[in-house]
Design a protein around this motif. Structure first.
Motif, PDB file in Angstrom:
ATOM      1  N   MET A   1     -14.810  46.737 -27.692  1.00 54.34           N
ATOM      2  CA  MET A   1     -14.858  46.917 -26.129  1.00 54.34           C
ATOM      3  C   MET A   1     -14.992  45.441 -25.555  1.00 54.34           C
ATOM      4  N   LEU A   2     -14.126  45.116 -24.411  1.00 51.26           N
ATOM      5  CA  LEU A   2     -14.134  43.974 -24.053  1.00 51.26           C
ATOM      6  C   LEU A   2     -15.456  44.179 -22.773  1.00 51.26           C
ATOM      7  N   HIS A   3     -15.893  42.932 -22.618  1.00 59.83           N
ATOM      8  CA  HIS A   3     -17.099  42.861 -21.796  1.00 59.83           C
ATOM      9  C   HIS A   3     -17.029  41.569 -21.024  1.00 59.83           C
ATOM     10  N   PRO A   4     -16.910  41.696 -19.860  1.00 63.49           N
ATOM     11  CA  PRO A   4     -16.783  42.793 -18.963  1.00 63.49           C
ATOM     12  C   PRO A   4     -15.298  43.363 -19.256  1.00 63.49           C
ATOM     13  N   SER A   5     -15.463  44.641 -18.572  1.00 61.13           N
ATOM     14  CA  SER A   5     -14.160  45.478 -18.632  1.00 61.13           C
ATOM     15  C   SER A   5     -13.034  45.059 -17.780  1.00 61.13           C
ATOM     16  N   TYR A   6     -11.669  45.208 -17.905  1.00 56.85           N
ATOM     17  CA  TYR A   6     -10.933  44.907 -16.979  1.00 56.85           C
ATOM     18  C   TYR A   6     -11.027  45.580 -15.860  1.00 56.85           C
ATOM     19  N   SER A   7     -11.686  46.818 -15.662  1.00 58.60           N
ATOM     20  CA  SER A   7     -11.847  47.251 -14.204  1.00 58.60           C
ATOM     21  C   SER A   7     -12.981  46.286 -13.502  1.00 58.60           C
ATOM     22  N   ASP A   8     -14.072  45.752 -14.164  1.00 59.64           N
ATOM     23  CA  ASP A   8     -14.825  45.039 -13.658  1.00 59.64           C
ATOM     24  C   ASP A   8     -14.320  43.669 -13.287  1.00 59.64           C
ATOM     25  N   LEU A   9     -13.207  43.234 -14.114  1.00 61.00           N
ATOM     26  CA  LEU A   9     -12.556  42.068 -13.550  1.00 61.00           C
ATOM     27  C   LEU A   9     -11.761  42.182 -12.375  1.00 61.00           C
ATOM     28  N   ILE A  10     -11.193  43.248 -12.302  1.00 60.65           N
ATOM     29  CA  ILE A  10     -10.424  43.607 -11.188  1.00 60.65           C
ATOM     30  C   ILE A  10     -10.902  43.713  -9.807  1.00 60.65           C
ATOM     31  N   GLN A  11     -12.231  44.181 -10.044  1.00 63.82           N
ATOM     32  CA  GLN A  11     -13.133  44.572  -8.774  1.00 63.82           C
ATOM     33  C   GLN A  11     -13.493  42.847  -8.502  1.00 63.82           C
ATOM     34  N   ALA A  12     -13.934  42.125  -9.335  1.00 59.81           N
ATOM     35  CA  ALA A  12     -14.614  40.876  -9.281  1.00 59.81           C
ATOM     36  C   ALA A  12     -13.334  39.858  -8.517  1.00 59.81           C
ATOM     37  N   ALA A  13     -11.945  39.935  -8.971  1.00 61.71           N
ATOM     38  CA  ALA A  13     -10.973  39.421  -8.385  1.00 61.71           C
ATOM     39  C   ALA A  13     -10.758  40.050  -7.042  1.00 61.71           C
ATOM     40  N   ASN A  14     -11.057  41.105  -6.773  1.00 63.31           N
ATOM     41  CA  ASN A  14     -10.730  41.553  -5.368  1.00 63.31           C
ATOM     42  C   ASN A  14     -12.008  41.712  -4.521  1.00 63.31           C
ATOM     43  N   SER A  15     -13.052  40.992  -4.739  1.00 64.89           N
ATOM     44  CA  SER A  15     -14.070  41.027  -4.177  1.00 64.89           C
ATOM     45  C   SER A  15     -14.001  40.184  -2.689  1.00 64.89           C
ATOM     46  N   ASP A  16     -12.978  39.319  -2.673  1.00 64.17           N
ATOM     47  CA  ASP A  16     -12.969  38.788  -1.309  1.00 64.17           C
ATOM     48  C   ASP A  16     -11.892  39.422  -0.347  1.00 64.17           C
ATOM     49  N   VAL A  17     -11.411  40.577  -0.806  1.00 65.31           N
ATOM     50  CA  VAL A  17     -10.364  41.299   0.159  1.00 65.31           C
ATOM     51  C   VAL A  17     -11.056  41.905   1.274  1.00 65.31           C
ATOM     52  N   GLU A  18     -10.521  41.798   2.371  1.00 65.63           N
ATOM     53  CA  GLU A  18     -11.035  42.353   3.536  1.00 65.63           C
ATOM     54  C   GLU A  18     -10.977  43.913   3.611  1.00 65.63           C
ATOM     55  N   PRO A  19     -11.941  44.726   3.919  1.00 62.49           N
ATOM     56  CA  PRO A  19     -11.793  46.263   4.101  1.00 62.49           C
ATOM     57  C   PRO A  19     -10.494  46.534   4.905  1.00 62.49           C
ATOM     58  N   GLY A  20      -9.797  47.448   4.314  1.00 62.49           N
ATOM     59  CA  GLY A  20      -8.630  47.864   5.081  1.00 62.49           C
ATOM     60  C   GLY A  20      -7.445  47.214   4.459  1.00 62.49           C
ATOM     61  N   ASP A  21      -7.704  45.854   3.859  1.00 60.55           N
ATOM     62  CA  ASP A  21      -6.423  45.223   3.400  1.00 60.55           C
ATOM     63  C   ASP A  21      -6.176  45.903   1.910  1.00 60.55           C
ATOM     64  N   SER A  22      -4.943  45.631   1.622  1.00 60.97           N
ATOM     65  CA  SER A  22      -4.610  45.955  -0.094  1.00 60.97           C
ATOM     66  C   SER A  22      -5.065  45.096  -0.780  1.00 60.97           C
ATOM     67  N   ASN A  23      -5.577  45.497  -2.055  1.00 58.75           N
ATOM     68  CA  ASN A  23      -6.062  44.767  -3.183  1.00 58.75           C
ATOM     69  C   ASN A  23      -5.014  43.676  -3.557  1.00 58.75           C
ATOM     70  N   LEU A  24      -5.208  42.588  -3.892  1.00 56.89           N
ATOM     71  CA  LEU A  24      -4.612  41.258  -4.291  1.00 56.89           C
ATOM     72  C   LEU A  24      -4.356  41.906  -5.833  1.00 56.89           C
ATOM     73  N   VAL A  25      -5.047  42.101  -6.573  1.00 54.39           N
ATOM     74  CA  VAL A  25      -5.110  42.218  -8.078  1.00 54.39           C
ATOM     75  C   VAL A  25      -5.195  43.814  -8.291  1.00 54.39           C
ATOM     76  N   THR A  26      -4.212  44.313  -8.905  1.00 53.71           N
ATOM     77  CA  THR A  26      -4.030  45.790  -9.176  1.00 53.71           C
ATOM     78  C   THR A  26      -3.696  46.163 -10.708  1.00 53.71           C
ATOM     79  N   SER A  27      -3.438  44.929 -11.438  1.00 55.53           N
ATOM     80  CA  SER A  27      -3.001  45.281 -12.859  1.00 55.53           C
ATOM     81  C   SER A  27      -3.760  44.384 -13.785  1.00 55.53           C
TER      82      SER A  27
END
Length: 78
Positions: A1-27
């Motif tokens: 298993m990858l640590h951190p997981s892909y979902s954790d990395l996607i959340q970290a990459a999208n942490s600067d996205v303003e509420p209501g905006d679309s996520n920059l990283v989705t894949s």
């Protein structure tokens, strides 16, 4: 298993996205490409932005993204 997981990395990459905006990283592909690019920069001599007990460039790049030290930019921001 990858640590951190892909979902954790996607959340970290999208942490600067303003509420209501679309996520920059989705894949996973975006995550893999960004980490590979950063790992190549480390191999070419860039200093790591985080301390890691592992000296592998790929592991360092993953940890940098997870800790928010590197950001994935949209094509317009590049």
């Amino acid at each position: 298993m990858l640590h951190p997981s892909y979902s954790d990395l996607i959340q970290a990459a999208n942490s600067d996205v303003e509420p209501g905006d679309s996520n920059l990283v989705t894949s996973r592909y975006s995550i893999v490409m960004a980490i590979a690019k950063r790992a190549r920069q480390i191999i070419d001599g860039d200093e790591p932005m985080v301390y890691s007990s592992v000296d592998k460039p790929l592991s360092i790049a993953v940890e940098e993204l997870n800790q928010g030290q590197i950001k994935i930019l949209s094509e317009e921001e590049e």
